[in-house]
Design an enzyme around this catalytic site. Structure first.
Site, short mmCIF file in Angstrom:
data_model
loop_
_atom_site.label_atom_id
_atom_site.label_comp_id
_atom_site.label_asym_id
_atom_site.label_seq_id
_atom_site.Cartn_x
_atom_site.Cartn_y
_atom_site.Cartn_z
CG ASP A 8 6.64 -11.56 -15.58
OD1 ASP A 8 5.54 -11.30 -15.04
OD2 ASP A 8 6.73 -12.20 -16.64
CG ASP A 10 2.12 -15.30 -15.17
OD1 ASP A 10 2.11 -15.91 -14.08
OD2 ASP A 10 1.19 -14.54 -15.53
#
Length: 172
Positions: A8, A10
């Site tokens: 990922d 963020d």
């Protein structure tokens, strides 16, 4: 055969909490301590969070989470690495995130970047994410990257890590 590693953006390689706090400081003159937002999802912790994420420059100017560049450089050689972000809710974020990745992680090619609406469609062997909603629906090994919003929750079988050194110890 290399394992497919899904990472990922963020809250895992980009310091989104730092961005929220920076924007709040500019707007309200407040700087919430991490203890004040522990256990709260971003939309609860930051009143204007969705407005900030739709603001030009929010994603582009995020700081890199310490240790992520070095670790991903090594993991890119030992795994089939893909950076995956559920970015389509905020369309301007896709261009900003791609520019940010190219600047901060130049060894990651455009073919390794996936923007989607939900990570339920992603298949791989290992996923590193900070949100349970993504890890809970993943069918491989899951690694929960600690962030304030997930600190008061039980891991649910996910392997919790506090930083990129711990990830390196697990995967390298």
């Amino acid at each position: 055969m290399k394992k497919r590693l899904i990472v990922d953006i963020d809250g895992v390689i980009a310091d989104i909490y730092g961005q929220f706090r920076k924007f709040e400081l500019e707007d309200f003159g407040t700087n919430q301590d991490y203890s004040e937002i522990t256990g709260k999802l971003e939309e609860e912790a930051f009143v204007n969070g969705e407005i900030y994420m739709a603001t030009k420059g929010f994603f582009r100017n995020a700081s890199v989470i310490p240790g992520s560049v070095e670790a991903l450089k090594k993991l890119n050689k030992t795994h089939d690495l893909f950076i995956v972000s559920a970015a389509t809710k905020f369309p301007n974020s896709m261009a900003e995130k791609q520019e940010w990745l190219l600047e901060n992680f130049p060894f990651i090619t455009w073919q390794q970047i996936v923007f989607c609406g939900t990570k339920e469609i992603v298949k791989g062997d290992i996923m590193i994410d900070d949100h349970f909603k993504n890890l809970d629906k993943f069918y491989g090994q899951t690694i929960l990257f600690s962030q304030p919003h997930n600190l008061n929750r039980v891991e649910n079988g996910h392997n919790r890590v506090a930083n990129w050194d711990e990830i390196s110890q697990l995967l390298l």
